[in-house]
Design a protein around this motif. Structure first.
Motif, PDB file in Angstrom:
ATOM      1  N   GLN A  22      68.409  16.408  46.956  1.00  0.00           N
ATOM      2  CA  GLN A  22      67.717  15.910  48.147  1.00  0.00           C
ATOM      3  C   GLN A  22      66.511  16.780  48.486  1.00  0.00           C
ATOM      4  N   LEU A  23      66.678  18.099  48.392  1.00  0.00           N
ATOM      5  CA  LEU A  23      65.600  19.029  48.726  1.00  0.00           C
ATOM      6  C   LEU A  23      64.398  18.837  47.811  1.00  0.00           C
ATOM      7  N   LEU A  24      64.652  18.537  46.534  1.00  0.00           N
ATOM      8  CA  LEU A  24      63.570  18.403  45.562  1.00  0.00           C
ATOM      9  C   LEU A  24      63.054  16.971  45.440  1.00  0.00           C
ATOM     10  N   VAL A  42      55.768  26.508  45.379  1.00  0.00           N
ATOM     11  CA  VAL A  42      56.533  27.661  44.903  1.00  0.00           C
ATOM     12  C   VAL A  42      57.238  28.352  46.056  1.00  0.00           C
ATOM     13  N   ASP A  43      56.559  28.492  47.178  1.00  0.00           N
ATOM     14  CA  ASP A  43      57.135  29.204  48.317  1.00  0.00           C
ATOM     15  C   ASP A  43      58.274  28.433  48.963  1.00  0.00           C
ATOM     16  N   GLU A  44      58.243  27.107  48.907  1.00  0.00           N
ATOM     17  CA  GLU A  44      59.241  26.288  49.584  1.00  0.00           C
ATOM     18  C   GLU A  44      59.589  25.086  48.714  1.00  0.00           C
ATOM     19  N   PRO A  45      60.740  25.111  48.030  1.00  0.00           N
ATOM     20  CA  PRO A  45      61.129  23.957  47.198  1.00  0.00           C
ATOM     21  C   PRO A  45      61.073  22.667  48.001  1.00  0.00           C
ATOM     22  N   GLN A  46      60.436  21.638  47.435  1.00  0.00           N
ATOM     23  CA  GLN A  46      60.216  20.404  48.174  1.00  0.00           C
ATOM     24  C   GLN A  46      59.886  19.275  47.214  1.00  0.00           C
ATOM     25  N   PRO A  47      59.987  18.014  47.675  1.00  0.00           N
ATOM     26  CA  PRO A  47      59.550  16.889  46.842  1.00  0.00           C
ATOM     27  C   PRO A  47      58.059  17.019  46.539  1.00  0.00           C
TER      28      PRO A  47
END
Length: 257
Positions: A228-230, A166-171
């Motif tokens: 790409q970020l997700l 939640v704090d940092e959008p990521q795969p």
């Protein structure tokens, strides 16, 4: 740094208001949080620009220029808005209108509904025109279809997963990776998600990514960068996943900014 704004908690109808539908707007210059509070009126949150979120208990909705959230009077909620957002708040006197729902629900902000609500900001609107506009706004105000919120799990076991994503959008990491990190089986993690949210880990991640993509599109981020970020292989795969989870296309939110 996030600026905190404290507001009171009012019961439904605790204060008489001199309007049927009131319109208020605020430009948020820094990232801002509104801790738990409530209003004596029903409230429709929707944005002129940018993205924000509202949480009621463990459920969270993303607010954009296309998608708003109806909150019944007296409902305790928390809010967050990104710097640069322009947030709109339409308040409805509880003795003057019938609520569209007795619980928080998402609302599609159509171009017509937007025009009607914005017209009510005009202090020079004569009483007859105001009454006609208010009636038309209520006729065009209804809950949106589909699943457009996310349930934030509260179990201690799941907090490392939830807080990080939640704090940092990521795969998303796979269940086995989380199993190794947390020292429990993947089945235990999946069952914990199912018990709290009604869906397994993969479905929860898909819902979270949809909310994050919606927020990033609303603030003007590039679709390929978001994909790409997700962790999506392409913009089209992100778009397909988003539509499966929300019923909307990402271009709906991109074209609204």
């Amino acid at each position: 740094m996030i600026e905190q704004r404290k507001l009171p908690a009012y019961a439904a109808g605790a204060i008489d208001v001199p309007f049927v539908i009131g319109f208020f707007q605020e430009r948020v210059d820094v990232d801002t949080c509104w801790p738990s509070h409530s209003h004596p009126t029903h409230e429709l949150l929707w944005n002129q620009r940018g993205a924000s979120t509202v949480s009621v208990g463990p459920r969270m909705w993303t607010i954009t220029p296309v998608l708003g959230v109806w909150l019944p009077a007296g409902a305790l909620h928390e809010g967050r808005a990104c710097a640069g957002s322009v947030c709109n708040m339409s308040h409805f006197g509880i003795d003057s209108v019938e609520p569209i729902a007795l619980e928080p629900v998402p609302v599609v902000i159509t171009p017509l509904l937007r025009l009607l609500l914005e017209r009510l900001a005009d202090p020079g609107l004569n009483p007859t025109s105001r009454a006609i506009t208010e009636a038309a706004a209520m006729d065009n105000l209804e809950p949106a279809p589909g699943h457009l919120s996310i349930h934030m799990p509260q179990a201690d076991l799941l907090q490392p997963i939830v807080s990080g994503m939640v704090d940092e959008p990521q795969p998303a990491l796979g269940l086995q990776q989380w199993s190794d990190r947390l020292g429990v089986s993947g089945r235990t993690i999946s069952r914990a998600f199912q018990a709290e949210t009604g869906s397994g880990y993969s479905r929860w991640v898909a819902s979270l990514h949809a909310q994050q993509a919606m927020e990033m599109v609303a603030r003007g981020d590039d679709l390929q960068d978001i994909a790409q970020l997700l962790g999506f292989s392409s913009q089209s795969s992100l778009g397909a996943a988003f539509r499966r989870n929300t019923g909307f296309t990402l271009s709906t939110f991109r074209d609204s900014k």
